[in-house]
Scaffold this active site. Structure first.
Site, PDB file in Angstrom:
ATOM      1  N   ASP A   1       3.727  -3.624   4.194  1.00 25.12           N
ATOM      2  CA  ASP A   1       4.924  -4.055   4.249  1.00 25.12           C
ATOM      3  C   ASP A   1       5.736  -2.673   5.107  1.00 25.12           C
ATOM      4  OD1 ASP A   1       7.288  -5.919   4.562  1.00 25.12           O
ATOM      5  OD2 ASP A   1       8.308  -4.375   3.284  1.00 25.12           O
TER       6      ASP A   1
ATOM      7  N   GLU B  19     -12.687   3.747  -2.058  1.00 23.28           N
ATOM      8  CA  GLU B  19     -13.589   3.933  -3.153  1.00 23.28           C
ATOM      9  C   GLU B  19     -13.910   2.501  -3.550  1.00 23.28           C
ATOM     10  OE1 GLU B  19     -10.291   4.378  -6.062  1.00 23.28           O
ATOM     11  OE2 GLU B  19      -9.497   6.262  -5.360  1.00 23.28           O
TER      12      GLU B  19
END
Ligand code: NOJ
Length: 519
Positions: free
Chosen positions: A200, A245
């Site tokens: 957002d 990751e």
């Protein structure tokens, strides 16, 4: 072709309050999404993006988050989310969730603590400034209410910044503790297996601590549409590292609400920031061939320079639906042909495949401070009184003609807009040119947008007639109309005439197609 999934995907946005209610409280829920996954598979989309479903006081209908790592009881539980995610994955659908990093709810424990005293542990997780209670620290405007982007906190006698409602205080991303906590909120959902995030107003997170006034000429524009600070780029690289990751391809789709495509393009970085960014200028474009050609050219140029992949969107939960903006179903049909044949990732907004118009909201049912209720009307699934929802009265009024314009009725009608979307999606999925092909302009009358999508031997011509009268288009070579927006002529050789408001996808029948001449 080996490219990340989000480049060949068609993404379907679900506004959870409005999708399907299974509990009878008049508000859609996660279980309602799960039960409708087969509709999405039948339609042929690849991924869903679910607008916020986190605990929230709902001042901004979920974009005021009080806990980044939970589910609001209105929408269900974390177990419901896990089940939805599993069922979506089992059907081959990817799931993006909405991450709201610029601000929290004022009810978030971080802000509750922050405003408790100037020495509170979380005080400097937000943006506070001294000043006189009558004079905000700068001239920035908040979105929605045409008010300053600052509220005075009488108890601690400082101003706090909020680019949106006063109940949505901005986090201070210059604070490393904020960065770490927000990274952890990403990991919480990545651990559960989400395929990525719609982020957002992501261009707002980096702010120059000087917080200088905006120039007078633009000062009336909400600050959220102006903030474009270099800090955001390094923050984005760090956020990307968090996603990396994890195994698999996890996507970062940023809402960059800057109304300049050149500015939007910078948020792809050097291929190390966002994977995709929304580009809203075309969403605001008039339904005119010239305007669209300009937007497509500008997008190709701005993103092409960076080898960045475009996105295309006509409707979402913040703007009147394009069926309403463009004014007719015929145009919405032609727009579907355009949207699903452009080079880049299309985003559909739930209900556009039914040609839904905005609901008319009587004054006593208006809810959203930003006036966006109309496009958030509930989705009608069938013709019965509750339209497939557990209660006939939903949180907002039904959109117009829900008795006819609902999933079941349109699915039974092969000529419907719903079936048009499905046919377009099916061709896009199997065509390398429609997914990956370069875009080449074809000469055509002024009211007609005409371009080719070419990948090796796979060659398509896309024609969209924006005029309310027929237009003639001379194409070199032999072309077959594979899809037409009004069904007329579908499956037949192209005869050089485009009907009023007609869009069509033409497949080369193998004859070498040299540059076409003006009609
Ligand atoms: C953009 C979202 O799309 C909108 O719905 C929301 O109100 C603002 N950001 C604030 O979070």
């Amino acid at each position: 072709m080996s490219a990340p999934w989000w480049q060949s995907a068609v993404v379907y946005q679900i506004y959870p309050r409005s999708f399907c209610d299974t509990t009878g409280n008049g508000v859609g829920d996660l279980e309602g999404i799960r039960r409708r996954l087969d509709h999405l598979v039948w339609l042929g989309v690849d991924a869903i993006w679910i607008s916020p479903f986190f605990p929230s006081p709902m001042k901004d209908y979920g974009y005021d988050v009080a806990n980044f790592c939970g589910v609001d009881p209105l929408f269900g539980t974390l177990a419901d989310f896990d089940r939805l995610l599993d069922d979506a994955h089992a059907r081959g659908l990817r799931v993006l969730i909405d991450w709201v990093p610029n601000h929290t709810s004022d009810q978030h424990p971080w802000f509750v603590d922050a405003r408790s005293s100037r020495s509170a542990a979380h005080r400097d997780w937000y943006v506070w400034r001294d000043g006189h209670p009558d004079r905000p620290p700068n001239n920035w405007r908040a979105a929605f209410l045409d008010s300053p982007a600052w509220s005075w906190d009488e108890a601690t006698r400082q101003w706090y910044l909020h680019l949106f409602l006063a109940e949505q205080p901005d986090l201070d991303w210059n604070n490393h503790e904020v960065v770490a906590a927000m990274h952890d909120s990403l990991r919480f959902w990545l651990d559960r297996g989400v395929d990525g995030f719609r982020m957002d107003v992501i261009h707002c997170i980096g702010k120059d601590p000087a917080l200088d006034d905006h120039p007078d000429a633009v000062a009336k524009i909400p600050a959220c549409a102006l903030n474009d600070d270099p800090l955001t780029h390094s923050l984005l690289r760090d956020i990307r590292a968090v996603l990396e990751e994890y195994p698999g391809e996890r996507a970062m789709v940023g809402e960059v609400y800057l109304l300049s495509t050149d500015a939007v393009a910078t948020y792809y970085g050097d291929g190390d920031e966002l994977h995709l960014a929304f580009n809203f200028p075309p969403l605001y474009a008039a339904w005119e061939a010239g305007a669209w050609r300009e937007h497509i050219e500008r997008t190709e140029a701005a993103l092409g320079d960076r080898n960045a992949w475009p996105t295309w969107v006509l409707s979402n939960h913040d703007n009147p639906r394009h069926r309403t903006r463009y004014g007719s179903e015929a145009r919405a049909r032609a727009a579907a042909v355009l949207l699903l044949s452009l080079r880049g990732t299309p985003f559909l907004y739930a209900g556009e495949e039914f040609g839904l118009e905005d609901a008319v909201i009587p004054a006593d049912r208006r809810l959203d401070p930003g006036g966006r209720d109309g496009c958030r009307a509930p989705i009608p699934w069938d013709a019965a009184a509750g339209h497939g929802w557990a209660r006939a009265k939903a949180w907002l009024p039904w959109p117009p003609d829900a008795g006819q314009r609902n999933a079941a009725a349109l699915r039974a009608d092969e000529q419907s807009l719903l079936h048009l979307y499905r046919r377009l999606l099916a061709h896009r999925r199997t065509s390398p040119a429609l997914q990956w092909g370069v875009i080449e302009w074809v000469e055509a009358p002024d009211d007609v947008l005409a371009f080719r999508r070419v990948f090796g031997d796979d060659r398509w011509t896309v024609l969209v007639n924006f005029a309310a009268e027929d237009r003639e288009v001379a194409l070199a070579g032999a072309w077959k109309r594979v899809v037409t927006s009004d069904g007329h002529g579908e499956g037949r050789a192209f005869d050089g005439v485009l009907r009023a408001n007609q869009g069509t996808l033409l497949l080369s029948r193998g004859v070498s197609a040299s540059r076409s001449r003006r009609a």
